[in-house]
Write a protein that holds these residues in place. Structure first.
Motif, PDB file in Angstrom:
ATOM      1  N   VAL A 170       1.727  -0.783   0.688  1.00  0.00           N
ATOM      2  CA  VAL A 170       0.673  -0.337   1.585  1.00  0.00           C
ATOM      3  C   VAL A 170       1.294  -0.220   2.968  1.00  0.00           C
ATOM      4  CG1 VAL A 170      -1.529  -0.934   2.670  1.00  0.00           C
ATOM      5  CG2 VAL A 170      -1.150  -1.449   0.255  1.00  0.00           C
ATOM      6  N   PHE A 209       0.829  -4.106  -2.177  1.00  0.00           N
ATOM      7  CA  PHE A 209      -0.577  -3.869  -2.474  1.00  0.00           C
ATOM      8  C   PHE A 209      -1.194  -5.167  -2.985  1.00  0.00           C
ATOM      9  CE2 PHE A 209      -4.004  -2.795  -5.393  1.00  0.00           C
ATOM     10  CZ  PHE A 209      -4.755  -1.915  -4.636  1.00  0.00           C
ATOM     11  N   ILE A 268      -8.454  -6.337  -0.442  1.00  0.00           N
ATOM     12  CA  ILE A 268      -9.443  -5.261  -0.409  1.00  0.00           C
ATOM     13  C   ILE A 268     -10.805  -5.806  -0.837  1.00  0.00           C
ATOM     14  CG2 ILE A 268     -10.091  -3.013  -1.350  1.00  0.00           C
ATOM     15  CD1 ILE A 268      -6.998  -2.560  -1.693  1.00  0.00           C
ATOM     16  N   ILE A 278      -9.750   1.927  -6.919  1.00  0.00           N
ATOM     17  CA  ILE A 278      -8.742   1.925  -5.863  1.00  0.00           C
ATOM     18  C   ILE A 278      -7.380   1.519  -6.417  1.00  0.00           C
ATOM     19  CG2 ILE A 278      -8.036   0.784  -3.721  1.00  0.00           C
ATOM     20  CD1 ILE A 278     -11.076   0.713  -3.070  1.00  0.00           C
ATOM     21  N   THR A 279      -7.360   0.514  -7.267  1.00  0.00           N
ATOM     22  CA  THR A 279      -6.104   0.073  -7.876  1.00  0.00           C
ATOM     23  C   THR A 279      -5.489   1.193  -8.706  1.00  0.00           C
ATOM     24  OG1 THR A 279      -6.861  -2.222  -7.903  1.00  0.00           O
ATOM     25  CG2 THR A 279      -5.043  -1.662  -9.376  1.00  0.00           C
ATOM     26  N   ALA A 326      -4.109   3.824  -6.332  1.00  0.00           N
ATOM     27  CA  ALA A 326      -2.919   3.334  -5.629  1.00  0.00           C
ATOM     28  C   ALA A 326      -1.706   3.295  -6.556  1.00  0.00           C
ATOM     29  CB  ALA A 326      -3.198   1.953  -5.047  1.00  0.00           C
ATOM     30  N   ILE A 381       0.793   3.877  -0.168  1.00  0.00           N
ATOM     31  CA  ILE A 381      -0.545   4.309   0.217  1.00  0.00           C
ATOM     32  C   ILE A 381      -0.831   3.698   1.579  1.00  0.00           C
ATOM     33  CG2 ILE A 381      -1.673   2.390  -1.001  1.00  0.00           C
ATOM     34  CD1 ILE A 381      -3.959   4.415  -1.656  1.00  0.00           C
ATOM     35  N   GLU A 431      -5.893   5.610   3.823  1.00  0.00           N
ATOM     36  CA  GLU A 431      -6.218   6.188   2.515  1.00  0.00           C
ATOM     37  C   GLU A 431      -7.035   5.210   1.682  1.00  0.00           C
ATOM     38  OE1 GLU A 431      -2.513   9.195   1.651  1.00  0.00           O
ATOM     39  OE2 GLU A 431      -2.113   7.035   1.563  1.00  0.00           O
ATOM     40  N   ILE A 432      -6.693   3.935   1.744  1.00  0.00           N
ATOM     41  CA  ILE A 432      -7.479   2.928   1.028  1.00  0.00           C
ATOM     42  C   ILE A 432      -8.892   2.889   1.587  1.00  0.00           C
ATOM     43  CG2 ILE A 432      -7.758   0.453   0.606  1.00  0.00           C
ATOM     44  CD1 ILE A 432      -4.664   0.299   0.495  1.00  0.00           C
ATOM     45  N   GLN A 433      -9.012   2.930   2.896  1.00  0.00           N
ATOM     46  CA  GLN A 433     -10.326   2.926   3.536  1.00  0.00           C
ATOM     47  C   GLN A 433     -11.155   4.119   3.073  1.00  0.00           C
ATOM     48  OE1 GLN A 433     -10.160   2.596   7.790  1.00  0.00           O
ATOM     49  NE2 GLN A 433     -12.282   3.185   8.044  1.00  0.00           N
TER      50      GLN A 433
END
Length: 71
Positions: A3, A13, A18, A40-41, A44, A50, A54-56
């Motif tokens: 990340v 990650f 999260i 999300i996992t 990713a 990532i 992008e996670i947000q």
């Protein structure tokens, strides 16, 4: 997978981070939370890196899909 944080540092990650952030942000059911984390996992894992942004974006998208868009 890595990340890329806002300060450009790279960290591993961690789905637990999260999960914790989503919990702090609002009222999300356990079922919805697990659905969001799973998605999300999976997204990713398709990448080597990532960004936090992008996670947000993925979290926000999944919150809306699960009907938690007030969070």
């Amino acid at each position: 997978m890595k990340v890329i944080k806002r300060d450009k540092k790279s960290v591993n990650f961690n789905a637990k981070k999260i999960r914790s952030a989503i919990r702090k942000a609002g009222n999300v059911s356990d079922k919805d939370l697990e659905t969001i984390i799973k998605h999300i996992t999976e997204e990713a894992e398709k990448r080597q890196e990532i960004t936090v942004e992008e996670i947000q974006d993925l979290v926000e998208d999944q919150l809306m899909r699960t009907g938690n868009n007030e969070t």
